[in-house]
Scaffold this motif. Structure first.
Motif, PDB file in Angstrom:
ATOM      1  N   UNK A   1      12.964 -10.496  18.686  1.00 14.42           N
ATOM      2  CA  UNK A   1      12.407  -9.783  17.524  1.00 14.42           C
ATOM      3  C   UNK A   1      11.977  -8.377  17.904  1.00 14.42           C
ATOM      4  N   UNK A   2      12.201  -7.471  17.099  1.00 16.84           N
ATOM      5  CA  UNK A   2      11.828  -6.075  17.347  1.00 16.84           C
ATOM      6  C   UNK A   2      10.315  -5.887  17.199  1.00 16.84           C
ATOM      7  N   UNK A   3       9.701  -5.023  18.149  1.00 23.20           N
ATOM      8  CA  UNK A   3       8.251  -4.769  18.102  1.00 23.20           C
ATOM      9  C   UNK A   3       7.925  -3.909  16.900  1.00 23.20           C
ATOM     10  N   UNK A   4       6.740  -4.253  16.379  1.00 24.76           N
ATOM     11  CA  UNK A   4       6.309  -3.492  15.202  1.00 24.76           C
ATOM     12  C   UNK A   4       5.860  -2.106  15.615  1.00 24.76           C
ATOM     13  N   UNK A   5       6.195  -1.060  14.997  1.00 21.09           N
ATOM     14  CA  UNK A   5       5.772   0.303  15.372  1.00 21.09           C
ATOM     15  C   UNK A   5       4.251   0.466  15.245  1.00 21.09           C
ATOM     16  N   UNK A   6       3.634   1.205  16.279  1.00 20.65           N
ATOM     17  CA  UNK A   6       2.170   1.456  16.300  1.00 20.65           C
ATOM     18  C   UNK A   6       1.865   2.533  15.277  1.00 20.65           C
ATOM     19  N   UNK A   7       0.928   2.206  14.506  1.00 23.20           N
ATOM     20  CA  UNK A   7       0.566   3.168  13.488  1.00 23.20           C
ATOM     21  C   UNK A   7      -0.346   4.250  14.082  1.00 23.20           C
ATOM     22  N   UNK A   8      -0.110   5.481  13.811  1.00 25.92           N
ATOM     23  CA  UNK A   8      -0.889   6.638  14.254  1.00 25.92           C
ATOM     24  C   UNK A   8      -0.998   6.685  15.795  1.00 25.92           C
ATOM     25  N   UNK A   9       0.119   6.478  16.465  1.00 27.52           N
ATOM     26  CA  UNK A   9       0.113   6.455  17.942  1.00 27.52           C
ATOM     27  C   UNK A   9      -0.234   7.826  18.517  1.00 27.52           C
ATOM     28  N   UNK A  10       0.257   8.878  17.969  1.00 27.73           N
ATOM     29  CA  UNK A  10      -0.039  10.207  18.498  1.00 27.73           C
ATOM     30  C   UNK A  10      -1.518  10.543  18.356  1.00 27.73           C
ATOM     31  N   UNK A  11      -2.111  10.163  17.257  1.00 30.21           N
ATOM     32  CA  UNK A  11      -3.534  10.435  17.033  1.00 30.21           C
ATOM     33  C   UNK A  11      -4.396   9.672  18.037  1.00 30.21           C
ATOM     34  N   UNK A  12      -4.010   8.437  18.248  1.00 34.98           N
ATOM     35  CA  UNK A  12      -4.780   7.626  19.205  1.00 34.98           C
ATOM     36  C   UNK A  12      -4.644   8.166  20.634  1.00 34.98           C
ATOM     37  N   UNK A  13      -3.440   8.620  20.988  1.00 34.08           N
ATOM     38  CA  UNK A  13      -3.254   9.186  22.329  1.00 34.08           C
ATOM     39  C   UNK A  13      -4.083  10.456  22.504  1.00 34.08           C
TER      40      UNK A  13
END
Length: 323
Positions: free
Chosen positions: A13-25
């Motif tokens: 199964x494909x991983x669900x994309x992380x929401x707001x990953x750039x903001x969290x980084x």
């Protein structure tokens, strides 16, 4: 026999994309920077970077061993820190020390600053204040740094040790004064242990020692004879001791006669004392008699004066002389 073919595997199964990953980084990076900045600020605060300080300049000919960040101690406690080391226009090293104002009261105008370099370990920068009541050290004061280097004494100690070893080698050499003295002592010991003994040592040669011994023996024999003659002369039958004993006996007789004469003289003195006592009593009686005679003569004189006063004819005065 034909084997069955395996069934194809089911796709993962494909991983669900992380929401707001750039903001969290970005937020994580900012938090990391904040933590690092807080740690730096805390370390600077702990090191006293934000404390008010005053400047102290120490001058010395050689600043070897001094490093930036080194503590200056007073009674074993750090009261300052080396901020910078620079070379002055006069060719001397200038050590700039920052002293916190809360510790500046330990430094006085008469304080002494030393740099100690030991054989083991690094250099130590110290401050000494002998009189705590002296005026406090001013901000920007420039003082001389006294340097004590134990390693600098090593060449002098080595030179002294070398001189000492040279002196010891000179003393223990074969032709030295000590060696000659030891050989002379050895020769004297051999002569003492020889047949002549101490006499041989005094006389020098064996023949002279033997002659000296013979002369000494003859002198001893003569001395024995002289002692014997003196003994006979003094303690013999007609010796001086007997004559002295007879004289002592005669002297005892004379002393006995003198003792008897003295006893007779004592009796005569006792009688003379009795006669003197009687004479003293008679003298006292004569004094009383003289007083009575004087009284009677005074009465006769008064009577004669009364008769002359009452007698009608003039007569010459008759003088009565008292004895």
């Amino acid at each position: 026999m034909n084997e069955p073919t395996p069934a194809p595997a089911a796709p993962a199964p494909e991983a669900a994309p992380v929401r707001h990953a750039e903001f969290k980084a970005a937020l994580l990076l900012l938090l990391m920077v904040a933590l690092v900045a807080s740690a730096v600020l805390y370390l600077m605060y702990a090191r006293g970077a934000f404390e008010p300080t005053q400047r102290l300049v120490l001058t010395t000919d050689n600043s070897e061993g001094v490093a930036v960040g080194m503590d200056m101690t007073f009674a074993g406690f750090p009261v300052g820190r080396v901020l910078r080391i620079e070379l002055g226009a006069d060719g001397k090293a200038r050590v700039l020390v920052d002293v916190p104002e809360k510790d500046a009261h330990w430094l006085r105008s008469t304080s002494i600053f030393t740099l100690e370099r030991g054989l083991v370990g690094g250099a130590r920068l110290r401050a000494f204040s002998g009189i705590p009541t002296d005026p406090p050290l001013k901000d920007g004061a420039e003082r001389e740094l006294l340097v004590g280097d134990a390693a600098a004494e090593i060449p002098r100690l080595l030179s002294a040790a070398k001189d000492l070893l040279n002196n010891v080698a000179a003393l223990t050499a074969a032709d030295s004064s000590l060696g000659n003295s030891l050989r002379n002592v050895e020769g004297v010991t051999e002569k003492l242990n020889g047949p002549g003994g101490a006499m041989g040592l005094i006389a020098g040669e064996d023949r002279k020692a033997q002659e000296l011994l013979r002369n000494a023996n003859s002198l001893i024999v003569k001395a024995d004879k002289l002692v014997g003659n003196a003994d006979n002369r003094v303690f013999g039958k007609n010796g001086v001791a007997n004559d002295a004993q007879v004289a002592v006996v005669q002297l005892n007789g004379l002393l006995s006669d003198a003792r008897a004469s003295l006893k007779k003289m004592d009796a005569v003195l006792v009688e003379a004392q009795a006669v003197g006592a009687n004479a003293r009593v008679a003298t006292e009686d004569l004094g009383a008699l003289r007083a009575d005679v004087d009284s009677n003569l005074r009465r006769i004189e008064q009577l004669v004066n009364e008769i002359n006063r009452k007698w009608p004819f003039k007569r010459e005065d008759t003088e009565i002389k008292l004895p």
